[in-house]
Design a protein around this motif. Structure first.
Motif, PDB file in Angstrom:
ATOM      1  N   THR A 229       0.832  -1.206   0.000  1.00  0.00           N
ATOM      2  CA  THR A 229       0.000   0.000   0.000  1.00  0.00           C
ATOM      3  C   THR A 229       0.866   1.255   0.000  1.00  0.00           C
ATOM      4  N   ASN A 236       1.622   6.482  -7.014  1.00  0.00           N
ATOM      5  CA  ASN A 236       0.547   7.433  -7.303  1.00  0.00           C
ATOM      6  C   ASN A 236       1.037   8.867  -7.162  1.00  0.00           C
ATOM      7  N   PRO A 242      -2.854   4.873 -10.459  1.00  0.00           N
ATOM      8  CA  PRO A 242      -3.937   4.780  -9.461  1.00  0.00           C
ATOM      9  C   PRO A 242      -3.550   3.873  -8.282  1.00  0.00           C
ATOM     10  N   ASN A 243      -3.758   4.379  -7.078  1.00  0.00           N
ATOM     11  CA  ASN A 243      -3.472   3.603  -5.875  1.00  0.00           C
ATOM     12  C   ASN A 243      -4.699   2.760  -5.549  1.00  0.00           C
ATOM     13  N   THR A 244      -4.875   1.699  -6.319  1.00  0.00           N
ATOM     14  CA  THR A 244      -6.037   0.826  -6.172  1.00  0.00           C
ATOM     15  C   THR A 244      -5.610  -0.516  -5.593  1.00  0.00           C
ATOM     16  N   LEU A 245      -6.612  -1.307  -5.237  1.00  0.00           N
ATOM     17  CA  LEU A 245      -6.326  -2.655  -4.742  1.00  0.00           C
ATOM     18  C   LEU A 245      -5.576  -3.465  -5.789  1.00  0.00           C
ATOM     19  N   THR A 247      -3.430  -2.380  -8.034  1.00  0.00           N
ATOM     20  CA  THR A 247      -2.015  -1.973  -8.024  1.00  0.00           C
ATOM     21  C   THR A 247      -1.287  -2.599  -6.850  1.00  0.00           C
ATOM     22  N   GLN A 248      -1.908  -2.574  -5.692  1.00  0.00           N
ATOM     23  CA  GLN A 248      -1.280  -3.133  -4.494  1.00  0.00           C
ATOM     24  C   GLN A 248      -1.061  -4.640  -4.640  1.00  0.00           C
ATOM     25  N   TYR A 475      -6.972  -8.203   0.169  1.00  0.00           N
ATOM     26  CA  TYR A 475      -8.165  -8.295  -0.671  1.00  0.00           C
ATOM     27  C   TYR A 475      -9.429  -8.515   0.153  1.00  0.00           C
TER      28      TYR A 475
END
Length: 524
Positions: A229, A236, A242-245, A247-248, A475
């Motif tokens: 994260t 980002n 995009p700092n999305t799930l 990407t993580q 997740y």
């Protein structure tokens, strides 16, 4: 030198071979089942598990702060004493043993496994947090003043200097001595044979090793999850990714994939390679910050940071009548519990790569050299960050927002921001890789009964499991599930504090026996 022709423990004792795996019974199956049960609980009841584990962590930190502080001081004093005492001449592996790795590679591996990733995030964020009263100030120093800046640098060094490295050194030295000088398996229980004797073969020993496995896997998985994260936040911030799930999770998959390659290659072809890459990148970034920031500030800062550390180390080591309770419990006691919970993993890895070193050489490299390197690192990064904060320059003028962005916000005020920030992200990811693969090798050794040549598939199993745990929790439960796992890992620092103190007694007792034995064999 082995002092017993029929040792209590032998590597691989009580092992079972199933599906190509060579695992110790019951450490491997019980550890795996306990991990599965905790993960399912954290996924199904993320809020409840988080609140319960956080409460357990809070209880340990609030009620046993005195124990953590006393233990930390004992470890430092013991390590410094062993450096100067004649016991420091004892060689790990016997008088004829020689090091298996070059000094540079050896240091790179122990530093990367120990706390390299932490320094990337906290060398900027921590001193600025103390200076701006983000969550209390050390010793109630006035924020935003020269005294506050001195206390901030002194407290940051306190958390990353002698004390944490002494924790790792005690575990590493104990395991290395009993494995290489007494012929015992490279597992945590071996360090208790002087005091427990045959009992280390039973459930007492099993519990010690199982808790070590759980502490290691939980610590690594939470670090990987939170680190993903943080790395996504950096991407980002720098590149508008995009700092999305997604990407993580992609970061977790990428780190795990490279870690799998590394553990498959082993110590020389994997861990050593990535550790050396780490140190080269870190050195380049360090020199860049020194010479593109204020070089004069850095030169003066080396003295100021050292003086601040020495000035504040005794009051910060005190646990009686503290007026800065919020800061003290939220930072120092938490750190000590965290370092102790990581000590089985880091200590065992350091032991694994330290055969052939003398006790004195081992302790100087594990205790003193990292502390000196940390002084340089903190002065360069933390000093620049404090100067920016004090001068009202850049984002740090407003204090700490997101910890994961503090390093990038500091670099933003220096030339070639995109290049250096990209190097910082690469360094963070490679530090994650070295932590993951060294941790996998350690867990593999424990669950294989102390064998260091267990099947490669077994190493792959544990490295994969770390990534799977981090990904599933991120997740399915997000920060709450990861927070529960982290709180659980920190809570294990409490029982491990008792374990480490007992380990110190056994270590000193056995080193004295070894020294007497070598003295009798020495020519007149």
């Amino acid at each position: 030198m082995t002092h017993d022709d029929d040792p209590i423990l032998t590597p691989g004792q009580d092992n079972k071979q199933i599906l190509g795996l060579d695992f110790h019974n019951p450490v491997f199956p019980v550890s795996a089942l306990a991990i599965l049960a905790f993960i399912l609980y954290a996924l199904i009841y993320p809020d409840q598990s988080n609140s319960q584990m956080t409460a357990a962590r809070g209880f340990a930190i609030e009620h046993f702060d005195w124990l953590f502080m006393i233990a930390g001081n004992v470890f430092v004093i013991l390590c410094l004493a062993l450096i100067v005492l004649p016991l420091g001449r004892i060689r790990l592996g016997g008088p004829s043993a020689r090091p298996e790795h070059s000094t540079i590679s050896w240091f790179s591996m122990l530093f990367a496994a120990g706390m390299g990733i932490g320094l990337m995030f906290w060398s900027v964020a921590e001193p600025v947090a103390y200076y701006t009263d983000w969550y209390g100030t050390p010793l109630n120093a006035a924020p935003g003043t020269p005294e506050g800046a001195s206390a901030a640098m002194g407290a940051t060094m306190f958390h990353w200097g002698l004390h944490p490295w002494a924790i790792y050194a005690v575990v590493g030295l104990s395991l290395a001595f009993f494995a290489y000088n007494r012929g015992l398996p490279l597992t945590l229980r071996s360090a208790f044979t002087p005091l427990l004797g045959q009992h280390v073969r039973g459930w007492v020993g099993h519990v010690i090793d199982i808790v070590a496995v759980l502490s290691t896997i939980f610590g690594l998985a939470t670090s990987l999850g939170f680190g993903a994260t943080q790395a996504a936040g950096g991407l980002n911030y720098l590149f508008d990714i995009p700092n999305t799930l997604g990407t993580q999770l992609a970061i977790i998959v990428g780190v795990t994939a490279v870690a799998l390659y590394s553990v498959w290659r082993g110590i020389d072809g994997g861990v050593k390679l990535f550790s050396n890459i780490n140190m080269v990148i870190a050195l380049v970034l360090l020199l860049f910050v020194i010479f593109t920031g204020s070089t004069l500030l850095f030169v003066n800062g080396l003295w100021d940071t050292s003086v601040a550390y020495l000035t504040h180390i005794l009051p910060l080591s005190n646990w009686v009548g503290r007026d800065d309770q919020t800061w003290y419990h939220g930072w120092t006691v938490f750190y000590w519990a965290w370092w102790i919970s990581w000590s089985p993993f880091v200590g065992m890895f350091i032991a694994r790569v330290s055969r052939g070193r003398t006790v004195r050489e081992f302790l100087m490299a594990v205790l003193l050299v990292p502390t000196l390197v940390t002084v340089v690192w903190m002065t360069a990064f933390g000093g620049n960050a404090l100067a920016q904060s004090a001068d009202g320059v850049g984002a740090l003028a407003n204090g700490i927002g997101e910890v994961s962005l503090a390093m990038f916000q500091m670099l933003e005020q220096l030339p070639l921001t995109t290049l250096t920030s990209t190097m910082a992200i690469i360094l963070v990811l490679v530090f994650f890789i070295t932590s993951s693969d060294s941790g996998s090798l350690v867990i593999d050794s424990i669950t294989a009964g102390g064998k260091i040549d267990a099947p490669r598939s077994q190493r792959v199993f544990w490295a994969t499991l770390e990534g799977v745990i981090a990904g599933i929790l991120l997740y399915g439960g997000g920060d709450k599930a990861l927070g529960a796992l982290q709180a659980g890992a920190v809570t294990t620092g409490l029982p491990f504090t008792f374990i480490l103190l007992v380990m110190c007694v056994g270590l000193v007792k056995s080193l004295r026996e070894e020294h007497r034995s070598l003295s009798r064999l020495a020519p007149a």
